[in-house]
Design a protein around this motif. Structure first.
Motif, PDB file in Angstrom:
ATOM      1  N   ARG A   1      -3.561  -0.770  10.603  1.00 50.24           N
ATOM      2  CA  ARG A   1      -5.198  -0.003  10.811  1.00 50.24           C
ATOM      3  C   ARG A   1      -5.816  -0.920  11.716  1.00 50.24           C
ATOM      4  O   ARG A   1      -7.108  -0.784  11.990  1.00 50.24           O
TER       5      ARG A   1
ATOM      6  N   GLN B   1       4.146   0.375   2.304  1.00 45.85           N
ATOM      7  CA  GLN B   1       4.053  -0.592   3.345  1.00 45.85           C
ATOM      8  C   GLN B   1       3.276  -2.295   3.127  1.00 45.85           C
ATOM      9  O   GLN B   1       2.253  -1.963   2.667  1.00 45.85           O
TER      10      GLN B   1
ATOM     11  N   TYR C   1       0.952  -3.124   7.104  1.00 44.24           N
ATOM     12  CA  TYR C   1      -0.870  -1.687   7.173  1.00 44.24           C
ATOM     13  C   TYR C   1      -1.380  -2.533   8.225  1.00 44.24           C
ATOM     14  O   TYR C   1      -2.452  -1.935   9.013  1.00 44.24           O
TER      15      TYR C   1
ATOM     16  N   ILE D   1       0.595   5.077   0.703  1.00 43.45           N
ATOM     17  CA  ILE D   1      -0.408   6.550   1.742  1.00 43.45           C
ATOM     18  C   ILE D   1       0.753   7.569   1.939  1.00 43.45           C
ATOM     19  O   ILE D   1       1.943   7.979   2.221  1.00 43.45           O
TER      20      ILE D   1
ATOM     21  N   CYS E   1      -8.823  -3.129   8.918  1.00 44.60           N
ATOM     22  CA  CYS E   1      -7.797  -3.416   7.587  1.00 44.60           C
ATOM     23  C   CYS E   1      -9.480  -3.038   6.852  1.00 44.60           C
ATOM     24  O   CYS E   1      -8.422  -3.619   5.503  1.00 44.60           O
TER      25      CYS E   1
ATOM     26  N   ARG F   1       0.962  -1.273   0.618  1.00 50.53           N
ATOM     27  CA  ARG F   1       0.147  -0.028   0.202  1.00 50.53           C
ATOM     28  C   ARG F   1       0.824   1.600  -0.207  1.00 50.53           C
ATOM     29  O   ARG F   1       1.145   1.656   0.518  1.00 50.53           O
TER      30      ARG F   1
END
Length: 321
Positions: free
Chosen positions: A177, A168, A173, A104, A181, A102
């Motif tokens: 999260r 990430q 991640y 960000i 998530c 991911r």
């Protein structure tokens, strides 16, 4: 030499290898730019251009379904979305980040030249020049970078942008999260969708494209999170997308400057926390002094609970109604 899509988009083993093959003038597969709809992919090529540098041919349609033209100019948010698409493309193809990583946002800023955004009789064919600085690697994997972009059209600079983002791995991640998530679960707990502002107040035609709802207080709105929007939510996500927040800032600035007509020429945004689905997010705006004659600057702040997860400074060219 002609190359295939797979050859052109394979992760490069060494970022300082110069590829002499011309840009591949065909659509980038949607997975590389994290879109579900191939029709939403704006990038149409890829080429290395030296150490930590790349070229990405880009094509903007004459009229996009969401980033609609105004004053016969292309929407400057097409530039923002082009850079947004370049982030995963550079990560996956340029630096070998696995497809499940991911990216960000930390910050995003861009400036455009309105005179170079004039629409023509055909789609706008552009070249995006990308440079990567302050590249961080962790355990041999991409950890983040600063990406700078210059958009060229007809040999002239149309806009410049800079963004910093983290990359990430899934395990990191998930720790970041936690239970949030799960995209399906997060979206299932979204707050009810409020009625929109009048479209013309925020420079829109279609009510579905309005991302602000009235709160009863001047320059204060509730963020509208329409999960059925085909562009802003073209695939499931576990938090409110950055592009939705940028659009909210642009619309808040437009409303603040109304009834004068305005056209955004720059935005400088910071992302400090994720904006969640299960709690209302409030958008506030205030005018600040602009440094460029004929322009107005608006400071936009997002508030969710006790946190300020997003701020932006929007500068717009304004004319009398």
């Amino acid at each position: 030499m002609t190359v295939t899509t797979a050859e052109a988009l394979r992760p490069v083993p060494h970022v300082n290898t110069v590829i002499t093959t011309p840009p591949l003038l065909m659509a980038i597969p949607r997975q590389y730019v994290h879109k579900a709809a191939q029709a939403e992919v704006l990038l149409c090529g890829w080429q290395e251009n030296g150490e930590n540098a790349f070229l990405a041919p880009t094509q903007w349609p004459r009229s996009h379904s969401f980033y609609t033209p105004a004053h016969d100019l292309h929407d400057p948010m097409l530039f923002a979305e082009s850079v947004r698409q370049a982030i995963p493309l550079v990560s996956h193809v340029g630096y070998g980040a696995p497809m499940d990583h991911r990216q960000i946002w930390d910050y995003f800023r861009c400036t455009v030249s309105p005179e170079e955004l004039r629409r023509g009789p055909t789609p706008a064919d552009c070249e995006m020049q990308l440079s990567c600085d302050d590249v961080v690697r962790r355990a041999g994997r991409l950890g983040g970078m600063t990406l700078r972009a210059t958009m060229i059209r007809h040999g002239r600079r149309m806009g410049v942008a800079e963004t910093r983002f983290a990359n990430q791995a899934p395990a990191i991640y998930r720790r970041l999260r936690g239970a949030r998530c799960d995209a399906a679960r997060a979206m299932a707990h979204a707050v009810p969708l409020p009625a929109p502002l009048a479209p013309d107040e925020v420079g829109r035609i279609n009510p579905q494209d309005v991302v602000l709802a009235p709160s009863g207080t001047d320059r204060h709105w509730q963020l509208r999170v329409d999960l059925a929007h085909p562009v802003l939510f073209d695939h499931p996500v576990d938090h409110i997308p950055g592009m939705l927040l940028l659009e909210a800032a642009r619309q808040a600035a437009h409303s603040t400057l109304s009834p004068r007509r305005s056209f955004m020429t720059s935005i400088d945004a910071k992302f400090t926390r994720f904006v969640e689905f299960d709690e209302p997010c409030w958008i506030e705006a205030e005018r600040i002094t602009a440094s460029t004659p004929g322009h107005e600057t608006v400071r936009v702040t997002a508030q969710q609970g006790d946190h300020t997860p997003f701020t932006a400074t929007v500068t717009s060219l304004v004319v009398s109604p």
